[in-house]
Design an enzyme around this catalytic site. Structure first.
Site, PDB file in Angstrom:
ATOM      1  N   GLU A 185       0.864  -1.228   0.223  1.00  0.00           N
ATOM      2  CA  GLU A 185      -0.175   0.052  -0.106  1.00  0.00           C
ATOM      3  C   GLU A 185       0.850   1.235   0.011  1.00  0.00           C
ATOM      4  OE1 GLU A 185       0.905   1.635   3.001  1.00  0.00           O
ATOM      5  OE2 GLU A 185       1.752  -0.214   3.288  1.00  0.00           O
ATOM      6  N   GLU A 217       4.537  -0.515   1.467  1.00  0.00           N
ATOM      7  CA  GLU A 217       4.454  -0.891   0.022  1.00  0.00           C
ATOM      8  C   GLU A 217       4.611  -2.333  -0.176  1.00  0.00           C
ATOM      9  OE1 GLU A 217       8.139   0.812  -1.760  1.00  0.00           O
ATOM     10  OE2 GLU A 217       7.861   2.765  -0.746  1.00  0.00           O
TER      11      GLU A 217
END
Ligand code: RBZ
Ligand code: NIO
Length: 603
Positions: A174, A317
């Site tokens: 994310e 991430e």
């Protein structure tokens, strides 16, 4: 579009037979039993997830969901929202940390804009924007329920299309400045824990900054009053679009037998939400690492997942997920390529595995451990237990019925077939009873009119009992549902006849209430059998015995011990209703166990 309910219904339990085969293979590999630790567990779990004895990974992907957060205007991150968009450009150019790690292990990176502020999307970023950023949750709901559900659907579609392309593992990633705030808020509500225990520095806030972040989260919870029993309410009020999207990725992947690798605290919050929507999806999750964000440990604990790496990471991430991929592949490769003892013409080093805990089913003992019979050396006792023991699958079913039994208060009207009810009553009748007195009778009530009379009796008693409670407790008490008594197709009254077995029932003379203990065992047997049959049971115990005796024509010396509503339901909650509503918590088992004498606890 596949409906959410359809996706949830497709999520199967992991395949126990494949897991067992894999476990046996691992046991025969040329190495000391258990010596590959977590890698062994990974291989067993992958077999269960893919439902094949020899699981494989042809393709792997990391889905990076990107969304912005209105709450950043409160100053909850060390970086400005603009960084979300800048990083999306970075992902697109393959230069962010996740790209580097994904490239190293041959995983593809899918970047989805589900709610960022960025207007012009960099090349390769998939445009599924619901809207530009959430609302500031300190002032009102971050998004609407419809938006949250839409985001979940986007995630499902993303995962399903990856599964259709042959992806066997999906890592969760994310990007969204402000999203550790949203994640800690979700965790605080769903785990019922104080906000300060769960809130960390995120991208690098200093001390005062964390205090401020805690206050903002508390404010958001006060303003929105999310309902902890309604997980989509919590997600929409406190979450982010990328978090909701990840919830969908998890559910979609699990529905297609694709393993899911959880990354840090944000993907962890999504996992917690997905787990509350459908607990079975947990069995598809692998925890890559333990984030430095405090909430992560509590989330993984709740999910019963043990992180593979402790590397002090706090980036997100999907970087941790990318690091876990090679470990999963190594685990599978070892099971495929290592020699077995039998290939070397040697006997297996230890007895055949009979007793081990299948990790995915160890639901209360959340630490997922694989225990081999060979590692216990208590000789003949263990052997005789193994001789009498059920198979691993049967054992798992028994423990599952015990752990997933719930007191249910909402029923469907559908009638209960007679043969099914008979199975439950037979289970009740096979309960242990002191001196084999069997003091029970079972009154099966299907008449609407009688059920209504019972409900009125219960209602009268509940109103009378209200005087014992004040304030919030009184409010909660008055809300306890007794409608079940008329909703459920069958009410069962279980009675106790103290004269059963005559005056000299073995073992009864010194402890007269053994008759009640025996009836309680019958009630529990019925309840567990019902759970195994997928049926709901609610035990109503507010009534004056005299009222129930009168309604059901029970003789005066016979006690109506319980009224059980039995029927079908749409929902078996994970926690007891009285726990999730904050009435009472499950006590700590350790504190209830004394050693040798009252009050002495072993260290
Ligand atoms: C350059 C940069 C790259 C990142 N990659 C992931 N995050 C991580 O930090 C953000 C969450 O932290 P907070 O809640 O404190 O804003 C998320 O975007 C997360 O993925 C990053 C953050 C920055 C600054
Ligand atoms: O746990 C994470 O993934 C994390 C922690 C801090 C900031 N961003 C992500």
């Amino acid at each position: 579009m596949e409906k959410l309910l359809e996706v949830i219904n497709r999520i199967a339990r992991p395949d126990l037979v494949s897991m067992r085969k894999m476990q046996e293979r691992i046991h025969n590999l040329t190495k000391p039993v258990g010596s590959l630790g977590a890698l062994e567990e990974l291989a067993v779990r992958m077999a269960g997830i893919q439902a094949v004895p020899e699981p494989k990974i042809d393709a792997k992907a990391i889905v990076v969901m990107c969304g912005d957060h209105g709450v950043t205007e409160e100053g909850v991150s060390a970086y400005p929202s603009a960084v979300t968009g800048l990083m999306m450009g970075n992902f697109s150019r393959g230069r962010a940390a996740v790209n580097v790690l994904a490239k190293q292990c041959g995983a593809k990176v899918i970047v989805v804009d589900i709610g960022s502020y960025l207007q012009e999307l960099p090349e390769g970023v998939i445009d599924r924007k619901i809207r530009s950023g959430t609302n500031n949750m300190a002032k009102g709901p971050a998004m609407t329920k419809q938006e949250a559900v839409e985001a979940i659907h986007i995630g499902i579609e993303t995962a399903v299309s990856l599964a259709e392309e042959g992806t066997h593992v999906i890592g969760l990633g994310e990007m969204g400045i402000g999203n550790t705030t949203a994640s800690s808020a979700i965790a605080a509500v769903l785990l019922s824990k104080p906000v300060q225990e769960l809130t960390g520095r995120g991208t690098g806030l200093e001390h005062n900054g964390v205090d401020k972040k805690v206050e903002v989260i508390k404010q958001a919870i006060r303003t929105n009053r999310p309902d902890p029993n309604d997980v989509v309410d919590v997600l929409s009020k406190l979450g982010g679009m990328e978090i909701a999207g990840l919830v969908g990725v998890i559910l979609g992947a699990a529905s297609r037998k694709v393993a899911i690798v959880i990354d840090g605290v944000i993907t962890g919050a999504a996992a917690l939400v997905a787990y509350q929507i459908e607990p079975r999806c947990r069995d598809y999750m692998i925890a890559s690492h333990l984030s430095a964000e405090p909430a992560h440990r509590f989330i993984l604990d709740e999910l019963g997942l043990t992180p593979l790496l402790h590397a002090g990471m706090r980036l997100g991430e999907g970087t941790g997920a990318a690091l876990a991929f090679p470990m999963i592949e190594s685990a599978l490769r070892l099971t495929r390529e290592m020699a077995t003892f039998s290939e070397l013409g040697l006997p297996s080093p230890a007895p055949e595995l009979e007793t081990y805990t299948l990790p995915s089913l160890a639901l209360t003992d959340k630490r997922t451990t694989v225990i081999s019979a060979a590692s216990s050396n208590d000789g003949s006792a263990a052997e005789s237990a193994a001789h009498h023991a059920f198979t691993a699958e049967e054992k798992a079913a028994v423990y599952r019925a015990i752990e997933e039994r719930r007191d249910i208060r909402s029923f469907k009207k559908d009638p209960l077939p007679d043969e099914l009810l008979m199975r439950l009553l037979r289970a009740g009748h096979h309960a242990p009873s002191v001196g084999f007195m069997q003091p029970w009778n079972f009154i099966v009530i299907r008449s609407e009119e009688t059920k209504l009379q019972l409900k009125q009796a219960a209602d009268k008693e509940r109103r009378a009992l209200l005087i014992h409670y004040e304030g919030e407790k009184a409010e909660k008490f008055s809300k306890l549902k007794i409608e079940a008594l008329t909703e459920a197709p069958v009410t069962l009254c279980i009675t106790l006849d103290p004269t059963r077995g005559g005056l000299h029932v073995l073992g009864r003379n010194s402890i007269p209430e053994t008759d009640l203990a025996s009836v309680s065992c019958a009630i529990q047997n019925i309840w567990l059998a019902a759970r195994a049959e997928g049926l709901a049971v609610g035990w109503v115990s507010f009534y004056k015995k005299q009222d129930v005796r009168q309604i059901l024509q029970i003789p005066p010396h016979v006690d109506p011990v319980a009224l059980l509503s039995i029927g079908y339901t749409d929902h078996f909650p994970k926690q007891p209703i009285l726990e999730s509503s904050g009435w009472r918590k499950r006590l700590s088992l350790e504190e209830l166990i004394y050693t040798e004498e009252w009050g002495t606890q072993s260290k």
